[in-house]
Design an enzyme around this catalytic site. Structure first.
Site, PDB file in Angstrom:
ATOM      1  N   SER A   1       2.766  -1.462 -11.200  1.00 15.67           N
ATOM      2  CA  SER A   1       2.676  -1.243  -9.757  1.00 15.67           C
ATOM      3  C   SER A   1       1.336  -1.733  -9.229  1.00 15.67           C
ATOM      4  CB  SER A   1       2.802   0.255  -9.496  1.00 15.67           C
ATOM      5  OG  SER A   1       2.452   0.557  -8.176  1.00 15.67           O
TER       6      SER A   1
ATOM      7  N   TYR B   1       0.800   9.749 -11.281  1.00 14.31           N
ATOM      8  CA  TYR B   1       1.792   8.670 -11.326  1.00 14.31           C
ATOM      9  C   TYR B   1       1.095   7.331 -11.560  1.00 14.31           C
ATOM     10  CZ  TYR B   1       4.430   4.784  -9.435  1.00 14.31           C
ATOM     11  OH  TYR B   1       4.987   3.541  -9.271  1.00 14.31           O
TER      12      TYR B   1
ATOM     13  N   LYS C   1       0.946   4.458 -14.961  1.00 14.76           N
ATOM     14  CA  LYS C   1       1.144   2.997 -14.954  1.00 14.76           C
ATOM     15  C   LYS C   1      -0.045   2.310 -15.636  1.00 14.76           C
ATOM     16  CE  LYS C   1       5.141   2.930 -12.983  1.00 14.76           C
ATOM     17  NZ  LYS C   1       6.331   2.611 -13.803  1.00 14.76           N
TER      18      LYS C   1
HETATM   19  C1  UD1 Z   1       3.003   3.954  -3.201  1.00 12.10           C
HETATM   20  C2  UD1 Z   1       2.320   3.026  -4.167  1.00 12.10           C
HETATM   21  C3  UD1 Z   1       3.325   2.305  -5.013  1.00 12.10           C
HETATM   22  C4  UD1 Z   1       4.246   3.297  -5.665  1.00 12.10           C
HETATM   23  C5  UD1 Z   1       4.949   4.083  -4.601  1.00 12.10           C
HETATM   24  C6  UD1 Z   1       5.854   5.100  -5.240  1.00 12.10           C
HETATM   25  C7  UD1 Z   1       0.204   2.123  -3.362  1.00 12.10           C
HETATM   26  C8  UD1 Z   1      -0.476   1.057  -2.601  1.00 12.10           C
HETATM   27  N1  UD1 Z   1       1.531   2.034  -3.442  1.00 12.10           N
HETATM   28  O1  UD1 Z   1       3.592   3.159  -2.226  1.00 12.10           O
HETATM   29  O2  UD1 Z   1       2.671   1.570  -5.999  1.00 12.10           O
HETATM   30  O3  UD1 Z   1       5.155   2.635  -6.484  1.00 12.10           O
HETATM   31  O4  UD1 Z   1       3.964   4.766  -3.826  1.00 12.10           O
HETATM   32  O5  UD1 Z   1       6.510   5.864  -4.286  1.00 12.10           O
HETATM   33  O6  UD1 Z   1      -0.396   3.022  -3.890  1.00 12.10           O
HETATM   34  N2  UD1 Z   1       4.462   5.867   5.750  1.00 12.10           N
HETATM   35  C9  UD1 Z   1       4.556   6.456   6.992  1.00 12.10           C
HETATM   36  N3  UD1 Z   1       5.506   7.418   7.187  1.00 12.10           N
HETATM   37  C10 UD1 Z   1       6.377   7.807   6.202  1.00 12.10           C
HETATM   38  C11 UD1 Z   1       6.275   7.185   4.925  1.00 12.10           C
HETATM   39  C12 UD1 Z   1       5.295   6.229   4.751  1.00 12.10           C
HETATM   40  O7  UD1 Z   1       3.783   6.145   7.902  1.00 12.10           O
HETATM   41  O8  UD1 Z   1       7.209   8.683   6.437  1.00 12.10           O
HETATM   42  C13 UD1 Z   1       3.453   4.823   5.529  1.00 12.10           C
HETATM   43  C14 UD1 Z   1       2.444   5.148   4.449  1.00 12.10           C
HETATM   44  O9  UD1 Z   1       1.354   5.830   4.944  1.00 12.10           O
HETATM   45  C15 UD1 Z   1       2.102   3.753   3.949  1.00 12.10           C
HETATM   46  C16 UD1 Z   1       3.374   2.939   4.163  1.00 12.10           C
HETATM   47  O10 UD1 Z   1       4.141   3.669   5.096  1.00 12.10           O
HETATM   48  O11 UD1 Z   1       1.098   3.205   4.738  1.00 12.10           O
HETATM   49  C17 UD1 Z   1       4.181   2.753   2.908  1.00 12.10           C
HETATM   50  O12 UD1 Z   1       4.371   4.003   2.281  1.00 12.10           O
HETATM   51  P1  UD1 Z   1       5.364   4.211   1.059  1.00 12.10           P
HETATM   52  O13 UD1 Z   1       6.664   3.595   1.361  1.00 12.10           O
HETATM   53  O14 UD1 Z   1       5.328   5.663   0.710  1.00 12.10           O
HETATM   54  O15 UD1 Z   1       4.720   3.348  -0.093  1.00 12.10           O
HETATM   55  P2  UD1 Z   1       3.239   3.349  -0.720  1.00 12.10           P
HETATM   56  O16 UD1 Z   1       2.573   4.637  -0.482  1.00 12.10           O
HETATM   57  O17 UD1 Z   1       2.578   2.113  -0.252  1.00 12.10           O
END
Ligand code: UD1
Length: 338
Positions: free
Chosen positions: A125, A150, A154
């Site tokens: 990841s 988590y 990795k």
């Molecule tokens: C993270 C990890 C990724 C991991 C994954 C597992 C990083 C960069 N990425 O993904 O390696 O495999 O978790 O689940 O560490 N968001 C919102 N509202 C929501 C959900 C998300 O605003 O309800 C935003 C988050 O703040 C983020 C983006 O959307 O900025 C993506 O979030 P998400 O889909 O959870 O993925 P990561 O956190 O990037």
């Protein structure tokens, strides 16, 4: 072509990779403990590939069951997806994550050594990079202290694979995924989160489908152009196809080093607000959302430098953000009967 063990093959990325493997002529055996997947995924796979793939329900923490699996089958390669992946849950229950994500890997590798299985692909990841110093981020960037158990599993798994590949005939490709989204074009398989989705895109599609009242955008005060976090969202079928290319490379013995590492992303960063806007434009559905505070542990911005995968694997993404989001929506509509 070869018989491939796909651990976690009923999960989100695993199931899409099974389709890509089949299309390239590989024979697949899926093992999965169904802890974060559903048996019905087999029906979706059957409808896409024309038959139900071979499947064994198995928990990789069961050492003797893993040994029995390898005694009964001669594999040409392993793609190891099986792992727990909820960041928040890993903070609350670190031992579950260390046990599941590391013991499973260790038992599979012990049997690869014992049964001369030399080709191994591991789901890593971009989380191993933490908050990057430079963007886009390439594979030589330093590994930062993990922000969650988590993420640490990795990093440790990558180290285990480096050590094992030094002293065995196993060659490994470590694939560092950025943010996989979307679904197979048929909408017969897709992402199936259990409970409230933690990831952005399934939360968006569930909100659009009326299952959730509104999306919470976690922060608009980051130092990014629109204040929301930036990620590299890659279509899951592009990701799946990269596994096949990596496997072909291993099978053809083209690997230059015992462990090769590739970023799998689009190379493009998109903010949360851009994702929402693109979703609305490409689907015509308006999405209720509100800005809330930052989520603990989120990095500000991360997107891939994909030069290495392009030059060495000859792979690059074919699908854009709009089509990725449309495919996620088509899948959500199908499972909700909309
Ligand atoms: C993270 C990890 C990724 C991991 C994954 C597992 C990083 C960069 N990425 O993904 O390696 O495999 O978790 O689940 O560490 N968001 C919102 N509202 C929501 C959900 C998300 O605003 O309800 C935003 C988050 O703040 C983020 C983006 O959307 O900025 C993506 O979030 P998400 O889909 O959870 O993925 P990561 O956190 O990037």
């Amino acid at each position: 072509m070869g018989k491939i063990l796909v651990t976690g093959g009923l999960g989100y990325i695993g199931s899409h990779t099974v389709v890509a493997l089949h299309e390239s002529g590989y024979q697949v055996l899926i093992v999965d403990d169904l802890s974060n997947s559903e048996r019905e995924v087999l029906s979706g796979l059957r409808d896409i590939i024309g038959f139900s793939p071979n499947f064994i329900e198995l928990d990789l923490r069961d050492k003797s069951a893993v040994a029995q699996l390898f005694s009964g089958h001669q594999f040409d390669g392993v793609i190891h997806f099986a792992a727990s992946k909820a960041v928040g849950e890993s903070v609350e229950n670190p031992l579950l994550y260390y046990e599941n994500n590391l013991n499973g890997l260790i038992y599979v590798l012990q049997n690869c050594v014992a049964h001369n299985v030399h080709n191994f692909i591991f789901s890593s990841s971009c989380t191993v990079y933490g908050e990057p110093d430079h963007l886009p981020i390439d594979e030589s960037a330093p590994i930062k202290r993990a922000l969650s158990p988590y993420g640490n599993t990795k990093q440790i798994a990558e180290e285990i694979l480096h050590d094992v590949c030094q002293v065995s005939e196993i060659s490994t490709v470590l694939l560092r995924y950025f943010n996989p989204i979307g679904a197979h074009d048929s909408a017969l398989i897709g992402e199936l989160p259990k409970g409230v989705p933690q990831n952005l895109v399934p939360f968006i599609t569930q909100t659009a489908a009326g299952l959730r009242k509104e999306l919470s955008v976690f922060g608009d005060d980051y130092p990014t152009p629109d204040g929301s976090c930036i990620r590299d969202y890659i279509h899951v079928m592009d990701l799946a196809e990269a596994h096949v290319v990596a496997l072909d490379r291993l099978m053809d013995r083209e690997q230059q080093e015992p462990v090769e590492v590739f970023n799998l992303g689009t190379g493009q960063g998109n903010s949360v607000l851009e994702v929402i806007q693109t979703f609305e434009q490409s689907t015509g559905v308006s999405l209720p959302y509100k800005i809330v505070g930052r989520r603990a542990g989120d990095v500000i911005a991360v997107y891939a430098d994909t030069t290495k995968a392009t030059e060495i694997l000859g792979w690059s993404t074919k699908r854009d953000l709009a089509s990725s989001l449309s495919s996620a929506w088509a899948w959500e509509k199908r499972i909700r009967g909309l």
